[in-house]
Design a protein around this motif. Structure first.
Motif, PDB file in Angstrom:
ATOM      1  N   LYS A   1     -12.921  -1.006   5.399  1.00 33.03           N
ATOM      2  CA  LYS A   1     -13.973  -1.320   4.411  1.00 33.03           C
ATOM      3  C   LYS A   1     -14.340  -2.800   4.467  1.00 33.03           C
TER       4      LYS A   1
ATOM      5  N   TYR B   1       0.811  -1.216   0.000  1.00 33.36           N
ATOM      6  CA  TYR B   1       0.000   0.000   0.000  1.00 33.36           C
ATOM      7  C   TYR B   1       0.847   1.269   0.000  1.00 33.36           C
TER       8      TYR B   1
ATOM      9  N   HIS C   1     -12.641  -1.608  -4.527  1.00 30.83           N
ATOM     10  CA  HIS C   1     -12.212  -0.547  -3.616  1.00 30.83           C
ATOM     11  C   HIS C   1     -10.984   0.130  -4.234  1.00 30.83           C
TER      12      HIS C   1
ATOM     13  N   ARG D   1      -7.640  -1.128  -8.061  1.00 31.43           N
ATOM     14  CA  ARG D   1      -8.947  -1.492  -7.527  1.00 31.43           C
ATOM     15  C   ARG D   1      -8.750  -2.823  -6.829  1.00 31.43           C
ATOM     16  N   ILE D   2      -9.228  -2.902  -5.608  1.00 32.74           N
ATOM     17  CA  ILE D   2      -9.016  -4.095  -4.789  1.00 32.74           C
ATOM     18  C   ILE D   2     -10.352  -4.780  -4.525  1.00 32.74           C
TER      19      ILE D   2
ATOM     20  N   GLU E   1      -7.517   1.717   5.774  1.00 32.87           N
ATOM     21  CA  GLU E   1      -8.789   2.072   5.129  1.00 32.87           C
ATOM     22  C   GLU E   1      -9.385   0.855   4.419  1.00 32.87           C
ATOM     23  N   THR E   2      -8.551   0.098   3.723  1.00 39.32           N
ATOM     24  CA  THR E   2      -9.035  -1.117   3.064  1.00 39.32           C
ATOM     25  C   THR E   2      -9.560  -2.094   4.110  1.00 39.32           C
ATOM     26  N   ASN E   3      -8.835  -2.257   5.202  1.00 38.69           N
ATOM     27  CA  ASN E   3      -9.269  -3.157   6.270  1.00 38.69           C
ATOM     28  C   ASN E   3     -10.576  -2.692   6.896  1.00 38.69           C
TER      29      ASN E   3
ATOM     30  N   SER F   1      -7.620   2.289  -4.305  1.00 35.96           N
ATOM     31  CA  SER F   1      -6.509   2.621  -3.424  1.00 35.96           C
ATOM     32  C   SER F   1      -5.279   2.856  -4.288  1.00 35.96           C
TER      33      SER F   1
END
Length: 135
Positions: free
Chosen positions: A74, A62, A85, A100-101, A70-72, A87
């Motif tokens: 979400k 990241y 998502h 995009r994740i 932030e991903t976690n 990032s």
């Protein structure tokens, strides 16, 4: 007994071949956030050897610790699964790449959290003009 021992190896071989040859970056982590699997595309995305990724914290992929958090967040807000998502991934040299994740938490048979798996797909962000046209 010999047949039982061969079956899991065969299935794992196919799954590993499928994940390894996938055209998007795939990463899996353990419960502590350490990378346990990375395919060739993940190495290309991070611009490093796969051996350099395995065992490292997922945060290394990241842009920043906050982006990883932030991903976690979400993932937890969406019951352990996210799709598309947006990032920023970071290469070994520090170059930032929009991604995009899509990811999901993984649980064992007793419901205990044991890690996560996800894919990181590079993309070109839309310009403001493109976004206006799309809207």
């Amino acid at each position: 007994m010999e047949k039982q021992m061969q079956q899991p190896r065969g299935r794992g071989g196919y799954l590993e071949a499928l994940l390894t040859s996938c055209p998007v970056a795939i990463l899996a982590t353990d419960a502590e956030g350490k990378i346990t699997f990375a395919n060739k595309e993940a190495g290309k995305l991070a611009e490093c050897e796969l051996r350099e990724l395995i065992g490292q914290s997922i945060v290394t992929i990241y842009e920043s610790l906050e982006a990883a958090r932030e991903t976690n967040r979400k993932l937890y807000q969406n019951n352990g699964a996210i799709r598309d998502h947006e990032s920023m991934a970071k290469t070994k040299s520090g170059k930032l790449i929009p991604v995009r994740i899509s990811a999901a938490h993984i649980y064992d048979s007793s419901g205990k959290y044991i890690g996560a798996v996800g894919y990181f797909e590079t993309y070109r962000p839309w310009t403001n003009e493109e976004a206006k046209i799309q809207a």
